[in-house]
Design a protein around this motif. Structure first.
Motif, mmCIF file in Angstrom:
data_model
loop_
_atom_site.group_PDB
_atom_site.id
_atom_site.type_symbol
_atom_site.label_atom_id
_atom_site.label_comp_id
_atom_site.label_asym_id
_atom_site.label_seq_id
_atom_site.Cartn_x
_atom_site.Cartn_y
_atom_site.Cartn_z
ATOM 1 N N ILE A 83 -11.609 26.383 -28.760
ATOM 2 C CA ILE A 83 -10.957 26.953 -27.851
ATOM 3 C C ILE A 83 -11.045 26.178 -26.365
ATOM 4 O O ILE A 83 -10.073 25.756 -25.893
ATOM 5 C CB ILE A 83 -11.305 28.460 -27.429
ATOM 6 C CG1 ILE A 83 -11.031 29.316 -28.641
ATOM 7 C CG2 ILE A 83 -10.790 28.720 -26.335
ATOM 8 C CD1 ILE A 83 -11.330 30.636 -28.527
ATOM 9 N N SER A 84 -12.231 25.680 -26.290
ATOM 10 C CA SER A 84 -12.759 24.721 -25.157
ATOM 11 C C SER A 84 -12.456 23.214 -25.475
ATOM 12 O O SER A 84 -13.074 23.027 -26.859
ATOM 13 C CB SER A 84 -13.939 25.091 -24.369
ATOM 14 O OG SER A 84 -14.362 26.415 -24.179
ATOM 15 N N THR A 85 -11.683 22.541 -24.775
ATOM 16 C CA THR A 85 -11.820 21.044 -25.210
ATOM 17 C C THR A 85 -12.957 20.330 -24.576
ATOM 18 O O THR A 85 -13.190 20.627 -23.481
ATOM 19 C CB THR A 85 -10.441 20.628 -24.949
ATOM 20 O OG1 THR A 85 -9.287 21.385 -25.295
ATOM 21 C CG2 THR A 85 -10.119 19.261 -25.328
ATOM 22 N N LEU A 86 -13.561 19.513 -25.468
ATOM 23 C CA LEU A 86 -14.717 18.829 -25.062
ATOM 24 C C LEU A 86 -14.410 17.355 -24.825
ATOM 25 O O LEU A 86 -13.774 16.878 -25.747
ATOM 26 C CB LEU A 86 -15.882 19.069 -25.893
ATOM 27 C CG LEU A 86 -17.225 18.349 -25.755
ATOM 28 C CD1 LEU A 86 -17.600 18.879 -24.189
ATOM 29 C CD2 LEU A 86 -18.232 18.703 -26.671
ATOM 30 N N MET A 119 -14.516 27.992 -20.133
ATOM 31 C CA MET A 119 -14.110 26.714 -19.841
ATOM 32 C C MET A 119 -12.909 26.232 -20.819
ATOM 33 O O MET A 119 -12.758 26.539 -21.903
ATOM 34 C CB MET A 119 -15.222 25.547 -20.449
ATOM 35 C CG MET A 119 -16.540 26.021 -19.523
ATOM 36 S SD MET A 119 -17.883 24.688 -20.041
ATOM 37 C CE MET A 119 -19.121 25.401 -19.586
ATOM 38 N N SER A 120 -11.771 25.922 -20.268
ATOM 39 C CA SER A 120 -10.719 25.687 -20.917
ATOM 40 C C SER A 120 -10.740 24.000 -21.508
ATOM 41 O O SER A 120 -10.256 23.595 -22.524
ATOM 42 C CB SER A 120 -9.304 25.787 -20.326
ATOM 43 O OG SER A 120 -9.410 25.289 -19.034
ATOM 44 N N ARG A 121 -11.445 23.229 -20.690
ATOM 45 C CA ARG A 121 -11.802 21.884 -20.940
ATOM 46 C C ARG A 121 -12.815 21.252 -20.285
ATOM 47 O O ARG A 121 -13.024 21.873 -18.891
ATOM 48 C CB ARG A 121 -10.493 21.066 -20.625
ATOM 49 C CG ARG A 121 -9.859 21.036 -19.421
ATOM 50 C CD ARG A 121 -8.533 20.131 -19.423
ATOM 51 N NE ARG A 121 -7.957 20.229 -18.125
ATOM 52 C CZ ARG A 121 -6.834 19.599 -17.679
ATOM 53 N NH1 ARG A 121 -6.399 18.642 -18.575
ATOM 54 N NH2 ARG A 121 -6.238 19.834 -16.632
ATOM 55 N N VAL A 122 -13.664 20.426 -20.540
ATOM 56 C CA VAL A 122 -14.731 20.033 -20.002
ATOM 57 C C VAL A 122 -15.238 18.618 -20.537
ATOM 58 O O VAL A 122 -15.202 18.362 -21.738
ATOM 59 C CB VAL A 122 -16.055 20.883 -20.183
ATOM 60 C CG1 VAL A 122 -16.191 21.334 -21.680
ATOM 61 C CG2 VAL A 122 -17.171 20.706 -19.276
ATOM 62 N N GLY A 123 -15.763 17.944 -19.347
ATOM 63 C CA GLY A 123 -16.170 16.499 -19.780
ATOM 64 C C GLY A 123 -17.688 16.666 -19.361
ATOM 65 O O GLY A 123 -18.007 17.395 -18.193
ATOM 66 N N THR A 124 -18.597 15.828 -19.854
ATOM 67 C CA THR A 124 -19.976 15.874 -19.463
ATOM 68 C C THR A 124 -20.341 14.517 -19.134
ATOM 69 O O THR A 124 -20.004 13.328 -19.519
ATOM 70 C CB THR A 124 -21.026 16.282 -20.509
ATOM 71 O OG1 THR A 124 -21.338 15.482 -21.452
ATOM 72 C CG2 THR A 124 -20.428 17.631 -21.252
#
Lengths: 344, 132
Positions: free
Chosen positions: B76-79, B120-125
């Motif tokens: 569901i959350s885009t990584l 979170m709908s999308r997240v980068g780290t």
């Protein structure tokens, strides 16, 4: 950032009306307190009543209509631990009742420039949280639709029961997801079934323990056309008995706030139906084997695995909210118990 | 715990697009931008998601940083890179949907919702090891 602060300062009234919010506000309510309510709601982009026209910032009205109700629901979602959980509800109601009024009144007094003293998660207790196995992709255009994005296509899932021991004729509420508007069944055994149950929100299902259910333990599961919650690993967890015990409940806490210097000191939960040993689930990890005499349960924050990481990392606020649940063979506390950790 | 994290990391990696870049959310619709430093993470044992506690946590629209949790759900959350979701000492940036509760802790059939700010709908780290 500075511009946002400048605008926010002028949108949050330093005082709105003598005495604050003092009555329950619902759709159809009219008055100066509705104007004040809309101003507070409009001070936050997450809870804005409208972008243009009546109810929008600068155009607040004295009428509580559907737009205001929707904004109140967003507000309740944002401050759910203070507005919804204490009332034992998870879904926003859109009604400005006791706890919502208390939060509005506290915000009325808050200067815009203050560092948050209790940085609560801006959480909304949506009725249907997403889980692995959900098929429907959420419609992210509407936050309220997100609440139901598991509703009609997913296999049913069982989260917990309102009670894990019940007697014949007693009502039990099943919390989960994927329940259909009609034709759900609660199955205790091949011969003990409650059929044609309805769920109005997709996440709760009520049933009455049938008289055909003999005393004993069962692997209760829910079944509908999309599947079943049955899992053999759950074992027999639902008990029918003449004198059933309810789930653990926390009625009071020895302290609502605790200073970081005192994390080694005991916190006591008072309540009912604690087992001789219990597990505590929390937002700083879990601990097991917590002993109790049935009425009180004692532990210290220093026992929790993540507490030191939290304390070491928190620098930007004065406090942090911690949430706790008690779990034992009689069930689980239905709403989280909050304790505020004072950092500085 | 270690295997749980590796499982989630593999799930996130498997679902990411072939090309990806971090974007600032526009705040349009219900997704709102966030950025924060990961202090610690709680595995959501009933929902196979991660409850990630940020300190600080910057949310679009708030004048000051706060602390608090957002939830990451594989599928569901885009990584986005570096894919180190929920790893302490990483900085994470993305969008979230406020109010959606996506973390269940406990053991079925006794699961409870651990409150969070949103999903979170999308997240980068970032890579790990940065100070807050």
């Amino acid at each position: 950032m500075k511009r946002a602060f400048f605008v926010l300062f002028f949108l949050i009234p330093l005082s709105t009306m003598a005495g604050g919010f003092s009555r329950t506000l619902v759709v159809g309510s009219v008055g100066d307190d509705v104007v004040a309510l809309q101003r507070i709601l409009n001070s936050d982009p997450l809870t804005k009543v409208a972008s243009t026209g009546p109810g929008s910032p600068g155009n607040e009205t004295s009428y509580f209509g559907e737009l205001t109700k929707r904004a109140v629901m967003s507000f309740q979602s944002k401050y759910a631990p203070e507005t919804l959980f204490p009332a034992g509800v998870y879904k926003p109601t859109g009604v400005v009742g006791t706890f919502t009024r208390a939060k509005l009144n506290s915000l009325e007094k808050l200067p815009a420039s203050s560092v948050p003293d209790s940085p609560l998660p801006q959480s909304v207790q949506s009725a249907v949280p997403p889980l692995v196995g959900a098929i429907a992709k959420p419609n992210t255009k509407d936050p309220l639709i997100m609440e139901n994005f598991f509703a009609t296509k997913s296999k049913p899932l069982l989260f917990n029961l309102s009670r894990y021991e019940a007697k014949q004729g007693q009502t039990v509420v099943v919390n989960g997801s994927g329940f259909l508007p009609t034709n759900n069944s609660v199955i205790l055994s091949s011969s003990v079934r409650v059929e044609n149950l309805s769920s109005i929100d997709g996440s709760t299902l009520s049933f009455t323990v049938p008289t055909t259910a003999s005393n004993g333990t069962y692997n209760l599961h829910i079944q509908n056309k999309n599947g079943s919650t049955y899992d053999s690993s759950y074992g027999d967890f639902f008990t029918v008995a003449d004198n059933p015990r309810g789930p653990p409940t926390i009625t009071s806490v020895s302290t609502q706030t605790i200073d970081v210097a005192d994390i080694g000191k005991p916190i006591v939960f008072y309540g009912d139906n604690f087992d001789s040993t219990n597990q505590i689930l929390s937002s700083v990890g879990n601990i097991s084997g917590v002993r109790s005499d049935g009425k009180k349960i004692e532990f210290s924050l220093s026992s929790f695995p993540e507490i030191k990481k939290l304390i070491d990392a928190v620098k930007y606020v004065n406090s942090a909210d911690l949430y706790f649940f008690v779990v034992n063979k009689y069930g689980v506390t239905s709403t989280p118990q909050k304790v505020i950790l004072k950092i500085k | 715990m270690k295997h749980f994290f590796i499982f989630l990391l593999c799930m996130g990696f498997a679902l990411t697009p072939l090309t990806a870049y971090a974007q600032l959310g526009t705040g349009v619709g219900t997704s709102i931008s966030f950025g924060g430093w990961v202090a610690y993470t709680i595995p959501c044992t009933c929902s196979f998601s991660l409850w990630v506690f940020f300190t600080p946590l910057y949310l679009r629209g708030l004048p000051a940083p706060i602390v608090g949790p957002l939830v990451y759900t594989p599928g569901i959350s885009t990584l986005y890179p570096y894919y180190l979701i929920g790893v302490p000492t990483t900085w994470e940036l993305g969008d979230y949907v406020p109010g959606v509760q996506a973390c269940l802790i406990g053991v079925p059939p006794a699961c409870v919702i651990l409150p969070s700010i949103g999903l979170m709908s999308r997240v980068g780290t970032s890579a790990p090891g940065f100070p807050p």
